[in-house]
Design a protein around this motif. Sequence first.
Motif, PDB file in Angstrom:
ATOM      1  N   VAL A   5      61.626  12.241  63.659  1.00 10.52           N
ATOM      2  CA  VAL A   5      61.151  10.855  63.574  1.00 10.52           C
ATOM      3  C   VAL A   5      61.555  10.278  62.222  1.00 10.52           C
ATOM      4  N   GLU A   6      62.439   9.292  62.262  1.00 11.29           N
ATOM      5  CA  GLU A   6      62.908   8.642  61.046  1.00 11.29           C
ATOM      6  C   GLU A   6      61.981   7.475  60.686  1.00 11.29           C
ATOM      7  N   SER A   7      61.932   7.190  59.398  1.00 15.05           N
ATOM      8  CA  SER A   7      61.186   6.037  58.910  1.00 15.05           C
ATOM      9  C   SER A   7      61.793   5.577  57.599  1.00 15.05           C
ATOM     10  N   GLY A   8      61.387   4.386  57.160  1.00 14.23           N
ATOM     11  CA  GLY A   8      61.829   3.896  55.864  1.00 14.23           C
ATOM     12  C   GLY A   8      62.914   2.836  55.909  1.00 14.23           C
ATOM     13  N   GLY A   9      63.405   2.525  57.085  1.00 13.79           N
ATOM     14  CA  GLY A   9      64.425   1.491  57.175  1.00 13.79           C
ATOM     15  C   GLY A   9      63.856   0.113  56.914  1.00 13.79           C
ATOM     16  N   GLY A  10      64.747  -0.869  56.807  1.00 11.91           N
ATOM     17  CA  GLY A  10      64.295  -2.231  56.571  1.00 11.91           C
ATOM     18  C   GLY A  10      65.430  -3.124  56.130  1.00 11.91           C
ATOM     19  N   LEU A  11      65.043  -4.291  55.647  1.00 14.81           N
ATOM     20  CA  LEU A  11      65.995  -5.287  55.157  1.00 14.81           C
ATOM     21  C   LEU A  11      66.009  -5.248  53.633  1.00 14.81           C
ATOM     22  N   TYR A  94      70.240   4.380  61.316  1.00 17.25           N
ATOM     23  CA  TYR A  94      70.414   5.690  60.685  1.00 17.25           C
ATOM     24  C   TYR A  94      69.620   6.733  61.465  1.00 17.25           C
ATOM     25  N   HIS A  95      70.322   7.797  61.833  1.00 18.08           N
ATOM     26  CA  HIS A  95      69.731   8.864  62.629  1.00 18.08           C
ATOM     27  C   HIS A  95      69.784  10.178  61.862  1.00 18.08           C
ATOM     28  N   CYS A  96      68.707  10.934  61.917  1.00 15.03           N
ATOM     29  CA  CYS A  96      68.788  12.289  61.414  1.00 15.03           C
ATOM     30  C   CYS A  96      69.044  13.237  62.582  1.00 15.03           C
ATOM     31  N   ALA A  97      69.586  14.401  62.254  1.00 13.68           N
ATOM     32  CA  ALA A  97      69.961  15.361  63.285  1.00 13.68           C
ATOM     33  C   ALA A  97      69.816  16.768  62.729  1.00 13.68           C
ATOM     34  N   TRP A 119      68.303  15.204  67.824  1.00 14.21           N
ATOM     35  CA  TRP A 119      68.513  13.884  67.220  1.00 14.21           C
ATOM     36  C   TRP A 119      67.226  13.084  67.206  1.00 14.21           C
ATOM     37  N   GLY A 120      67.100  12.243  66.154  1.00 11.17           N
ATOM     38  CA  GLY A 120      66.022  11.282  66.123  1.00 11.17           C
ATOM     39  C   GLY A 120      66.453   9.968  66.741  1.00 11.17           C
ATOM     40  N   GLN A 121      65.485   9.076  66.912  1.00 11.04           N
ATOM     41  CA  GLN A 121      65.742   7.789  67.557  1.00 11.04           C
ATOM     42  C   GLN A 121      66.416   6.801  66.612  1.00 11.04           C
ATOM     43  N   GLY A 122      66.281   7.014  65.336  1.00  5.30           N
ATOM     44  CA  GLY A 122      66.943   6.146  64.374  1.00  5.30           C
ATOM     45  C   GLY A 122      66.014   5.132  63.738  1.00  5.30           C
ATOM     46  N   THR A 123      66.416   4.675  62.564  1.00  3.32           N
ATOM     47  CA  THR A 123      65.718   3.608  61.864  1.00  3.32           C
ATOM     48  C   THR A 123      66.773   2.625  61.369  1.00  3.32           C
TER      49      THR A 123
END
Length: 129
Positions: A5-11, A94-97, A119-123
């Motif tokens: 589970v990815e987190s931390g993305g944004g604008l 962005y995906h982690c794997a 794979w994660g779903q991405g952020t």
Amino acid sequence: QVQLVESGGGLVQAGGSLRLSCAASGFTFSDYIMGWFHQAPGKEREFVGAISWNAISRAYADSVKGRFTITRDNAKNTVYLQMNSLKPEDTAAYHCAARYYGPGFDSPSVRQTSGYAYWGQGTQVTVSS
């Protein structure tokens, strides 16, 4: 059940920074190489970087070398992607794997999507100019 589970993305504005996290569960995290990939709309998923199971080795795409840093905390089953000096062309999901360490970190498949089992779903990361 394996989960990434990815987190931390944004604008963020160009030149800014973001730190992505990927929390893993359902497998022995310390036995796995962790990778980060990104995928922009209409493009293939591309390698960003990877870190070995023991955090001794790292690999980066040329486009992010010197700007991005991958770290991991095996006690927390989490891998991080620190992104500095962001550019509009970094805009992507962005995906982690995860891949088992067995074949080794020097294998070319560490840089390939086909080399990863989980794979994660991405952020989403969006960098404005």
